[in-house]
Design a protein around this motif. Sequence first.
Motif, short mmCIF file in Angstrom:
data_model
loop_
_atom_site.label_atom_id
_atom_site.label_comp_id
_atom_site.label_asym_id
_atom_site.label_seq_id
_atom_site.Cartn_x
_atom_site.Cartn_y
_atom_site.Cartn_z
N UNK A 85 0.84 -1.20 0.00
CA UNK A 85 0.00 0.00 0.00
C UNK A 85 0.88 1.26 0.00
N UNK A 86 1.95 1.24 0.80
CA UNK A 86 2.84 2.41 0.87
C UNK A 86 3.50 2.67 -0.48
N UNK A 87 3.94 1.62 -1.16
CA UNK A 87 4.57 1.78 -2.47
C UNK A 87 3.59 2.31 -3.50
N UNK A 88 2.38 1.75 -3.47
CA UNK A 88 1.36 2.16 -4.44
C UNK A 88 0.97 3.62 -4.22
N UNK A 89 0.76 3.99 -2.96
CA UNK A 89 0.35 5.36 -2.66
C UNK A 89 1.48 6.36 -2.91
N UNK A 90 2.74 5.87 -2.87
CA UNK A 90 3.87 6.76 -3.15
C UNK A 90 4.07 6.97 -4.65
N UNK A 91 3.31 6.25 -5.46
CA UNK A 91 3.35 6.48 -6.90
C UNK A 91 4.23 5.55 -7.69
N UNK A 92 4.78 4.52 -7.05
CA UNK A 92 5.59 3.56 -7.80
C UNK A 92 4.69 2.70 -8.69
N UNK A 93 5.14 2.46 -9.92
CA UNK A 93 4.40 1.57 -10.81
C UNK A 93 4.61 0.13 -10.37
N UNK A 94 3.50 -0.61 -10.22
CA UNK A 94 3.56 -2.00 -9.76
C UNK A 94 2.84 -2.86 -10.80
N UNK A 95 3.58 -3.41 -11.77
CA UNK A 95 2.94 -4.17 -12.84
C UNK A 95 2.49 -5.57 -12.43
N UNK A 96 3.07 -6.11 -11.34
CA UNK A 96 2.79 -7.51 -10.99
C UNK A 96 3.01 -7.72 -9.50
N UNK A 97 2.13 -8.52 -8.91
CA UNK A 97 2.25 -8.92 -7.50
C UNK A 97 2.26 -10.44 -7.41
#
Length: 316
Positions: free
Chosen positions: A17-29
């Motif tokens: 959640x912290x990475x996503x809210x910080x604006x990092x692109x997350x193509x895959x989990x």
Amino acid sequence: MKVVFAGTPEFAAVALRALHEAGFAIPLVLTQPDRPAGRGMQLQASSVKQYALAQGIEVLQPLSLRMDAKDPQRAAEAQAAHARLLATDYDVMVVAAYGLILPRATLDIKPCINIHGSILPRWRGAAPIHRAIESGDAETGVTIMQMEEGLDTGPMLLIERIAIEDGDTTGSLHDKLAALGGRMIVDALRKMEAGGLEAVPQPEQGVTYAAKIAKEEGKLDFTLPAMDLARRIRAFNPFPGAAGQAGGVTVKIWNAQAVEGNGSPGQVLSANAHEGIVVACGEGALRLTELQKPGGKRLATAEFLKGFSFDGLTFE
């Protein structure tokens, strides 16, 4: 910076959640397969999967990442996951409490960074939060480290420490460290982007291993000192829960304090609303402040005693 994220429980979901809210692109989990949970033992998605799907992020759930696994299904899923990673445009993999071993083939694709809930090299392994409380450590923290094939042996990138408070349980300390880890991984990746992140080898001295918690460890041995048992009760709250047998009934003990007292180990020295439930130990005694009987709710002492009598009973 594009981030592939691998993690499973709430500790990892906080970081995602912290990475996503910080604006990092997350193509895959990547996360572990759905597991049976609850009274009905219905399949339940991990905390990481739930968050990822809510954000529209692709989720992969292989049984294994080892392409040489003996089980054909595990090997096939690992091969498919490896191919998917190779086809994904990303710069770094962030790993937090994933629960699967990353083989060399995975580590070699892109840099892999781990969020670990201890001050390495102390408490490498599966249960660093539990073991820190159980051992009476005064402090713990989070280490951001580069991953290699050894168990939590990679060089350290960032470290922050926090005190373990007297009343901390694994549950409360988990939440503090999860929030800290989320903030630190964002900081680490931003420093990495700027080229300002230095890797420091772990010290050779001070290595300890945090073995996975077994349910059987929750059984309390009242011949031990009360201080040790009080720490174990806090360490095993909320999982697996500490317990003792009283009159053939398994009583879960969720909170307790070490106090002065003498008697045979397991002897109930008092059990009333005024003095509380005090049980003699090998050294000192435990005042039990939150208990639970089978099928019941967690209750404070006064409420618990309304439905349970310790007259003539001892803890075994």
